[in-house]
Design an enzyme around this catalytic site. Structure first.
Site, PDB file in Angstrom:
ATOM      1  N   ARG A  38       0.828  -1.208   0.000  1.00  0.00           N
ATOM      2  CA  ARG A  38       0.000   0.000   0.000  1.00  0.00           C
ATOM      3  C   ARG A  38       0.871   1.271   0.000  1.00  0.00           C
ATOM      4  NH1 ARG A  38      -3.636   2.559   4.416  1.00  0.00           N
ATOM      5  NH2 ARG A  38      -5.201   3.673   3.166  1.00  0.00           N
ATOM      6  N   HIS A  42       0.445   4.403  -2.561  1.00  0.00           N
ATOM      7  CA  HIS A  42       0.237   5.785  -2.111  1.00  0.00           C
ATOM      8  C   HIS A  42       1.416   6.683  -2.475  1.00  0.00           C
ATOM      9  CE1 HIS A  42      -3.303   5.293   0.935  1.00  0.00           C
ATOM     10  NE2 HIS A  42      -3.483   4.581  -0.151  1.00  0.00           N
ATOM     11  N   ASP A  43       2.584   6.107  -2.679  1.00  0.00           N
ATOM     12  CA  ASP A  43       3.709   6.892  -3.184  1.00  0.00           C
ATOM     13  C   ASP A  43       3.495   7.229  -4.665  1.00  0.00           C
ATOM     14  OD1 ASP A  43       6.175   8.121  -3.589  1.00  0.00           O
ATOM     15  OD2 ASP A  43       7.210   6.215  -3.957  1.00  0.00           O
ATOM     16  N   VAL A  46       1.182  10.093  -6.035  1.00  0.00           N
ATOM     17  CA  VAL A  46       1.453  11.488  -5.681  1.00  0.00           C
ATOM     18  C   VAL A  46       2.847  11.849  -6.171  1.00  0.00           C
ATOM     19  CG1 VAL A  46       1.585  13.137  -3.774  1.00  0.00           C
ATOM     20  CG2 VAL A  46       0.016  11.172  -3.624  1.00  0.00           C
ATOM     21  N   GLY A  48       4.367  10.730  -8.615  1.00  0.00           N
ATOM     22  CA  GLY A  48       5.056   9.560  -9.156  1.00  0.00           C
ATOM     23  C   GLY A  48       5.778   8.756  -8.080  1.00  0.00           C
ATOM     24  N   SER A  52       8.261  10.112  -2.123  1.00  0.00           N
ATOM     25  CA  SER A  52       7.800  11.339  -1.452  1.00  0.00           C
ATOM     26  C   SER A  52       7.005  11.007  -0.194  1.00  0.00           C
ATOM     27  CB  SER A  52       6.955  12.190  -2.414  1.00  0.00           C
ATOM     28  OG  SER A  52       5.834  11.470  -2.896  1.00  0.00           O
ATOM     29  N   ASN A  70      -3.544   8.891   4.562  1.00  0.00           N
ATOM     30  CA  ASN A  70      -2.387   8.229   5.184  1.00  0.00           C
ATOM     31  C   ASN A  70      -2.362   8.294   6.704  1.00  0.00           C
ATOM     32  OD1 ASN A  70      -1.329   7.575   2.652  1.00  0.00           O
ATOM     33  ND2 ASN A  70      -0.217   9.524   2.496  1.00  0.00           N
ATOM     34  N   HIS A 169      -6.491  -5.922  -2.488  1.00  0.00           N
ATOM     35  CA  HIS A 169      -7.339  -6.032  -1.295  1.00  0.00           C
ATOM     36  C   HIS A 169      -7.661  -7.490  -0.979  1.00  0.00           C
ATOM     37  CE1 HIS A 169      -8.817  -1.543  -1.418  1.00  0.00           C
ATOM     38  NE2 HIS A 169      -7.560  -1.664  -1.095  1.00  0.00           N
ATOM     39  N   THR A 170      -6.853  -8.395  -1.470  1.00  0.00           N
ATOM     40  CA  THR A 170      -6.922  -9.809  -1.123  1.00  0.00           C
ATOM     41  C   THR A 170      -6.234 -10.080   0.216  1.00  0.00           C
ATOM     42  OG1 THR A 170      -6.430 -12.041  -1.923  1.00  0.00           O
ATOM     43  CG2 THR A 170      -4.751 -10.385  -2.316  1.00  0.00           C
ATOM     44  N   ASP A 221     -10.243  -9.150   2.876  1.00  0.00           N
ATOM     45  CA  ASP A 221     -10.697 -10.373   2.212  1.00  0.00           C
ATOM     46  C   ASP A 221     -11.204 -11.319   3.295  1.00  0.00           C
ATOM     47  OD1 ASP A 221     -11.009 -12.858   1.066  1.00  0.00           O
ATOM     48  OD2 ASP A 221      -9.061 -12.860   0.047  1.00  0.00           O
ATOM     49  N   THR A 224      -9.842 -15.465   2.529  1.00  0.00           N
ATOM     50  CA  THR A 224      -8.444 -15.803   2.808  1.00  0.00           C
ATOM     51  C   THR A 224      -7.717 -14.497   3.163  1.00  0.00           C
ATOM     52  OG1 THR A 224      -7.907 -15.599   0.452  1.00  0.00           O
ATOM     53  CG2 THR A 224      -8.356 -17.822   1.258  1.00  0.00           C
TER      54      THR A 224
HETATM   55  C1  HEM Z   1      -9.888   2.585  -5.649  1.00  0.00           C
HETATM   56  C2  HEM Z   1      -8.738   2.571  -5.088  1.00  0.00           C
HETATM   57  C3  HEM Z   1      -8.499   2.254  -3.649  1.00  0.00           C
HETATM   58  C4  HEM Z   1      -9.183   2.647  -2.537  1.00  0.00           C
HETATM   59  C5  HEM Z   1     -10.390   3.553  -2.455  1.00  0.00           C
HETATM   60  C6  HEM Z   1      -8.518   2.023  -1.409  1.00  0.00           C
HETATM   61  C7  HEM Z   1      -8.890   2.201  -0.099  1.00  0.00           C
HETATM   62  C8  HEM Z   1      -8.327   1.554   0.977  1.00  0.00           C
HETATM   63  C9  HEM Z   1      -8.730   1.720   2.342  1.00  0.00           C
HETATM   64  C10 HEM Z   1      -9.816   2.670   2.828  1.00  0.00           C
HETATM   65  C11 HEM Z   1      -7.976   0.885   3.102  1.00  0.00           C
HETATM   66  C12 HEM Z   1      -8.055   0.719   4.622  1.00  0.00           C
HETATM   67  C13 HEM Z   1      -7.206   1.794   5.289  1.00  0.00           C
HETATM   68  C14 HEM Z   1      -7.429   1.867   6.781  1.00  0.00           C
HETATM   69  O1  HEM Z   1      -8.493   1.465   7.254  1.00  0.00           O
HETATM   70  O2  HEM Z   1      -6.534   2.360   7.502  1.00  0.00           O
HETATM   71  C15 HEM Z   1      -7.087   0.186   2.218  1.00  0.00           C
HETATM   72  C16 HEM Z   1      -6.175  -0.760   2.613  1.00  0.00           C
HETATM   73  C17 HEM Z   1      -5.322  -1.409   1.748  1.00  0.00           C
HETATM   74  N1  HEM Z   1      -5.131  -1.128   0.415  1.00  0.00           N
HETATM   75 FE1  HEM Z   1      -6.340   0.012  -0.743  1.00  0.00          FE
HETATM   76  N2  HEM Z   1      -7.484   1.250  -1.867  1.00  0.00           N
HETATM   77  C18 HEM Z   1      -7.427   1.373  -3.223  1.00  0.00           C
HETATM   78  C19 HEM Z   1      -6.502   0.801  -4.061  1.00  0.00           C
HETATM   79  C20 HEM Z   1      -5.456   0.010  -3.660  1.00  0.00           C
HETATM   80  C21 HEM Z   1      -4.369  -0.422  -4.508  1.00  0.00           C
HETATM   81  C22 HEM Z   1      -4.216  -0.038  -5.974  1.00  0.00           C
HETATM   82  C23 HEM Z   1      -3.563  -1.184  -3.738  1.00  0.00           C
HETATM   83  C24 HEM Z   1      -2.276  -1.884  -4.102  1.00  0.00           C
HETATM   84  C25 HEM Z   1      -1.881  -2.187  -5.310  1.00  0.00           C
HETATM   85  C26 HEM Z   1      -4.145  -1.248  -2.413  1.00  0.00           C
HETATM   86  C27 HEM Z   1      -3.665  -1.977  -1.365  1.00  0.00           C
HETATM   87  C28 HEM Z   1      -4.188  -1.981  -0.079  1.00  0.00           C
HETATM   88  C29 HEM Z   1      -3.766  -2.898   0.967  1.00  0.00           C
HETATM   89  C30 HEM Z   1      -2.819  -4.056   0.802  1.00  0.00           C
HETATM   90  C31 HEM Z   1      -4.458  -2.515   2.126  1.00  0.00           C
HETATM   91  C32 HEM Z   1      -4.321  -3.111   3.528  1.00  0.00           C
HETATM   92  C33 HEM Z   1      -3.198  -2.381   4.248  1.00  0.00           C
HETATM   93  C34 HEM Z   1      -2.903  -2.845   5.671  1.00  0.00           C
HETATM   94  O3  HEM Z   1      -3.450  -3.837   6.149  1.00  0.00           O
HETATM   95  O4  HEM Z   1      -2.082  -2.157   6.325  1.00  0.00           O
HETATM   96  N3  HEM Z   1      -5.273  -0.480  -2.401  1.00  0.00           N
HETATM   97  N4  HEM Z   1      -7.313   0.609   0.930  1.00  0.00           N
HETATM   98 CA   LIG Z   2       5.424   9.944  -4.644  1.00  0.00          CA
HETATM   99 CA   LIG Z   3      -6.800 -13.464  -0.025  1.00  0.00          CA
END
Ligand code: HEM
Ligand SMILES: [Ca+2]
Ligand SMILES: [Ca+2]
Length: 306
Positions: A38, A42-43, A46, A48, A52, A70, A169-170, A221, A224
């Site tokens: 993640r 997020h890098d 913003v 590129g 940052s 963040n 988000h798996t 998820d 799993t």
């Molecule tokens: C439509 C785009 C996206 C939205 C709106 C979104 C939103 C979120 C939100 C709200 C969370 C939970 C944050 C929290 O509760 O503190 C999250 C977690 C996460 N996101 Fe996304 N996300 C998006 C795209 C992505 C992408 C593109 C990736 C990676 C390629 C990603 C990877 C992850 C991962 C792995 C987590 C879990 C992080 C952890 O457990 O620390 N997300 N995301």
């Molecule tokens: Ca950046």
């Molecule tokens: Ca999974």
């Protein structure tokens, strides 16, 4: 242009070093791999992929860490620092923090059961951060699909990339505050989001009572939670997407391109893995600093000489 062999002469073992520190961090629990990928996302959204996001607040830096998407949410910075320390001791002054984030994302996926790939490298680190950019460019879970699609398009990523990358988000967790709006009074209509599977809704209401802590955690998820596989997509087919933005990929207007992609990835994990790798490479290519631009930071948290 980035190259998979960029450090062949200067730091041939960099991937192995990164992988071993991520593996070590995973000994204390499975979540860190999700947190690390993640950070790369997020890098890259913003300014590129220029590290940052890693800069701390200072007299000259308004840190992205304090931006809404963040703050009290992104984690894993200490592991990035451990990786940097290990890489600096093997190859002082050679490897950028931006490349470390890209490599850590790859190791995180493969160590959690997902695909392996060679990461294009050669990014350099920014001299600036953009807190406002982090507030505006990173999609929010409450945004509609068309807004989210525009935010991906703004960095050169298409609908295929969007659906494949959301497959991340798996694994990992989300706080109640990011999805509780769906559980009790969705869009002010006094009822839960009707796209939520009712059994799943009950389980989520238990984790996130109406007046409970917004910081309680649920698995992104439900099937799993810790492995990198395609169950994110089969969940969406069952109304078990956690975030509003997740479920919208499937529960959108009939015929939308995202539905066909969800169905394809849900029935074919190999296709998901292939598209995911390509889309990670596409995301990793978002306006990197190369050549004489930027620098190789010696401490990922601050610009050199500050
Ligand atoms: C439509 C785009 C996206 C939205 C709106 C979104 C939103 C979120 C939100 C709200 C969370 C939970 C944050 C929290 O509760 O503190 C999250 C977690 C996460 N996101 Fe996304 N996300 C998006 C795209 C992505 C992408 C593109 C990736 C990676 C390629 C990603 C990877 C992850 C991962 C792995 C987590 C879990 C992080 C952890 O457990 O620390 N997300 N995301
Ligand atoms: Ca950046
Ligand atoms: Ca999974």
């Amino acid at each position: 242009q980035l190259h998979t062999t960029f450090y062949a002469n200067t730091c041939p073992n960099v991937s192995t070093i990164v992988r071993s520190i991520v593996q070590q961090a995973l000994q204390s629990g499975p979540r860190i791999s999700a947190s690390l990928i993640r950070l790369h996302f997020h890098d890259c959204f913003v300014q590129g992929c220029d590290a940052s996001i890693l800069l701390d607040n200072s007299s000259t830096i308004l840190s992205e860490k304090l931006a809404a998407p963040n703050v009290n949410s992104t984690r894993g910075f200490n592991v990035v620092d451990s990786i940097k320390t290990a890489v600096e001791s093997a190859c002082p002054g050679d490897v950028s923090c931006a490349d470390i984030l890209a490599l850590a994302a790859q190791s995180s996926v493969s160590l959690s059961g997902g695909p392996s790939w060679n990461v294009p490298l050669g990014r350099r680190d920014s001299l600036t951060a953009n807190q406002t950019g982090a507030n505006t460019s990173i999609p929010s879970p409450f945004e509609g699909l068309s807004n989210i699609t525009s935010k991906f398009a703004a960095v050169g990523l298409n609908t295929n990339d969007l659906v494949a990358l959301l497959g991340a988000h798996t694994f990992g967790r989300a706080q109640c505050r990011t999805f509780r709006n769906r559980l009790y009074n969705f869009s002010g209509r006094g009822k839960p989001d009707s796209t939520l599977n009712t059994t799943y809704l009950t389980a989520l209401q238990q984790i996130c009572p109406q007046n409970g802590s917004g910081a309680a955690l649920a698995n992104l998820d439900t099937t799993t939670p810790d492995s990198f596989d395609n169950s994110y997509f089969t969940n969406l087919q069952k109304g078990q997407g956690l975030l509003q933005s997740d479920q919208e990929l499937f529960s959108t207007s009939t015929g939308a391109a995202t539905i066909a992609l969800v169905n394809n990835f849900g029935s074919n994990q190999t296709a998901f893995f292939q598209c995911f790798v390509q889309s990670m490479i596409n995301m990793g290519n978002i306006s990197p600093l190369t050549g004489g631009n930027g620098e190789i930071r010696s401490d990922c948290k601050k610009v050199n000489g500050s």
